[in-house]
Write an enzyme that holds these catalytic residues in place. Structure first.
Site, PDB file in Angstrom:
ATOM      1  N   SER A 107       5.862  -1.933  -4.966  1.00 48.64           N
ATOM      2  CA  SER A 107       6.621  -0.820  -5.504  1.00 48.64           C
ATOM      3  C   SER A 107       7.709  -1.015  -6.107  1.00 48.64           C
ATOM      4  O   SER A 107       7.971  -2.421  -6.080  1.00 48.64           O
ATOM      5  CB  SER A 107       6.976   0.149  -4.246  1.00 48.64           C
ATOM      6  OG  SER A 107       8.144   1.098  -4.199  1.00 48.64           O
ATOM      7  N   TYR A 138      10.772  -0.084   4.448  1.00 45.68           N
ATOM      8  CA  TYR A 138       9.738   0.206   3.228  1.00 45.68           C
ATOM      9  C   TYR A 138      10.099  -1.220   2.236  1.00 45.68           C
ATOM     10  O   TYR A 138       8.994  -1.698   1.697  1.00 45.68           O
ATOM     11  CB  TYR A 138      10.104   1.425   2.247  1.00 45.68           C
ATOM     12  CG  TYR A 138       9.187   1.827   1.391  1.00 45.68           C
ATOM     13  CD1 TYR A 138       7.788   2.263   2.053  1.00 45.68           C
ATOM     14  CD2 TYR A 138       9.213   1.918  -0.072  1.00 45.68           C
ATOM     15  CE1 TYR A 138       6.784   2.588   0.828  1.00 45.68           C
ATOM     16  CE2 TYR A 138       8.282   2.147  -0.892  1.00 45.68           C
ATOM     17  CZ  TYR A 138       6.869   2.465  -0.550  1.00 45.68           C
ATOM     18  OH  TYR A 138       6.015   2.763  -1.019  1.00 45.68           O
TER      19      TYR A 138
END
Length: 566
Positions: free
Chosen positions: A431, A444
């Site tokens: 990401s 995350y």
């Protein structure tokens, strides 16, 4: 480094002008005394980068203002007087020296007249090809630089590109190259996208740009490095002609003058991709029930690639299979096996990627059902919105088991089978949060940084082994998926100026890239054997931001969070 920072600020200003306006103001407030009139002197009518943004890199202006050694007047100029300047307010500003930095008048190419075969070319009626050639004007190059960075950055790229172009023509005895537009639907835009008066006064004298390559001016050094790379000499807009009949060059393929011949000649020095054609191959995709996973499945099916799809959500997985095949899928058993009308085989399996044994069993099943496997996409992922202090360890473990260990399990299970196939590729989804860390995304961030490190190490090991298997790390930016709305969000995000209910809405505002576009970008990276791929313009900007000193980008994020709290 300063160019990367400037262009990162430019992208953020264009996408989030209100946020950048607040960040800039907060920075100025930190530099100046509390009684300084910031509203008058540092709050223009326009948003950041609607006109040029002035950078005070060493802060000397602010130091002088704090010391009181200079004064600042903000007004319009009415006229010159014998002793200085008459301002719009009627006030007289005394001056010994006046530096005129306003009232500029731009002339394209210095007002030079351009003719082709005796016909005058009107620049405003032509587009600019890659910022360096006028549409329909042969053998003439120029440098159109950046409005948001040093002009010489683009000038250097243009000079290198022109040299490659000239060498290509010389080696093949070609005497003419012309940029020709064949796209009737291209949308015209002003060449210089600034609201400054000197730009607007001359906009009708300048060429235009298009909305897509190769007619689009990116205003991004990073994007232009890709657009002007060596293998783009052969795009469909560049036409070569007028061969020298006396040329006796020995370059292979010199008899051809189209894009295909250029790509062939350049491919001699390029490494052949592992999977340059996906038709007839077998791909295994996790998280295929929605988002990027679903878009990948559909795109792979269209390209004739056999599919083994997995997701923990069985109904959405069945929908993906139906989308691929164009027909309903009956039943909701643990596995389905169908062959579509295009001769593409699709199998599906409910799978929890956190279950290592289940992932290994699925890998065995894929080979049993398809005979081999060539592409593995570890895509399944979840999100949590929480501060580090507010994060429950159970939630942290849940996320890591899926986002990181799911990638590890998928790689471990399929890697031997890819080696057996003789040609294969692993795609692991990280990401932009595997490039920079942001408040509220500690869990995350941890998982996506881990995926990045794991895949980078794997890529180097596979390069050393030279076994026909490779891998790519994917860093998507804002993709229009449901990951944010499905995220576990707790009340601790309120400490950072956010709310549980706002997370999904905020994500929808910044998610600009569609899953379909992301899928095409990822598969292009597989074909070209890229080590990493940034998906979306925001991902490119974040990648540039991540290369800055941590105190710079983290300071921007901290100020933004503080503004949100207030």
């Amino acid at each position: 480094m300063s160019a990367l920072f400037t262009q990162s600020v430019y992208v953020l200003s264009r996408r989030h002008p209100r946020l950048m306006r607040s960040v800039l103001r907060k920075g100025i407030e930190m530099e100046l005394p509390g009684d300084f009139d910031i509203d008058r002197h540092f709050t223009p009518r326009y948003d950041p980068w609607d006109q040029r943004l002035c950078a005070v890199t060493d802060g000397d202006l602010f130091a002088a203002l704090r010391a009181g050694s200079v004064s600042m007047v903000t007004d319009t100029v009415q006229r010159f007087t014998a002793s200085g300047i008459r301002l719009g307010s009627g006030e007289e500003l005394a001056a010994d020296v006046v530096v005129t930095a306003t009232g500029l008048d731009l002339l394209f190419m210095g007002g030079m007249q351009v003719c082709v075969d005796g016909q005058v070319v009107e620049p405003s009626q032509r587009m600019v090809y890659k910022g360096m050639m006028l549409e329909g004007v042969p053998n003439a190059a120029m440098a159109v630089g950046y409005t948001n960075a040093s002009w010489t950055l683009k000038a250097d790229l243009t000079s290198e590109y022109v040299c490659r172009l000239l060498n290509h023509m010389h080696d093949r005895g070609l005497r003419q190259c012309t940029a020709i537009n064949r796209d009737e639907e291209v949308e015209l835009r002003p060449l210089l996208d600034l609201g400054s008066g000197y730009v607007q006064r001359s906009v009708d004298r300048f060429p235009t740009q298009g909305h897509n390559d190769p007619w689009l001016m990116h205003q991004s050094y990073l994007r232009d490095i890709s657009v002007m790379r060596p293998d783009t000499l052969g795009d469909s807009a560049m036409v070569f002609s007028n061969r020298d009949p006396n040329h006796r060059g020995g370059v292979e393929g010199a008899q051809a003058v189209g894009p295909a011949s250029i790509r062939r000649s350049l491919s001699v020095t390029r490494r052949r991709p592992h999977l340059d054609d996906l038709a007839g191959r077998v791909a295994a995709v996790t998280g295929a029930g929605s988002g990027i996973g679903r878009a990948l499945a559909v795109e792979l099916y269209r390209q004739g690639c056999h599919l083994a799809l997995a997701d923990i959500d069985e109904p959405t997985l069945a929908e993906t299979v139906a989308l691929c095949e164009g027909s309903a899928v009956g039943g909701t058993g643990t596995s389905s096996d169908r062959t579509g009308s295009a001769g593409v085989k699709v199998t599906s399996q409910r799978l929890d990627v956190a279950d290592r044994d289940a992932v290994f069993a699925w890998a065995d099943q894929v080979v049993a059902e398809h005979g081999t496997v060539n592409l593995v996409v570890n895509n399944a992922g979840v999100a949590i919105g929480s501060t580090i202090e507010g994060l429950a360890i159970e939630d942290f473990e849940w996320l890591m088991n899926i986002n990181f260990w799911g990638v590890v399990h998928g790689t471990d299970a399929f890697l031997p089978k890819l080696r057996d196939a003789g040609v294969g590729h692993v795609v692991n989804l990280s990401s932009v949060f595997g490039l920079i860390s942001v408040p509220s995304q500690g869990a995350y961030n941890s998982s996506k940084f881990a995926v990045r490190g794991f895949t980078d190490a794997l890529r180097m090991e596979l390069d050393v082994a030279d076994c026909g298997v490779s891998c790519t790390t994917v860093h998507p930016g804002g993709i229009r998926t449901n990951i944010a709305r499905r995220a576990r969000v707790n009340d601790s995000v309120a400490d950072l100026g956010a709310s549980r209910d706002d997370v999904g809405d905020l994500f929808d505002q910044v998610a600009r890239t569609t899953p379909d576009k992301a899928a095409r970008k990822i598969l292009e990276a597989v074909r070209k054997d890229r080590r990493r791929v940034m998906v979306g313009a925001d991902a490119v900007a974040v990648d540039a931001l991540s290369r800055l000193p941590a105190r710079l980008y983290q300071g921007m994020l901290v100020r933004g969070a503080r503004l949100g709290r207030s």
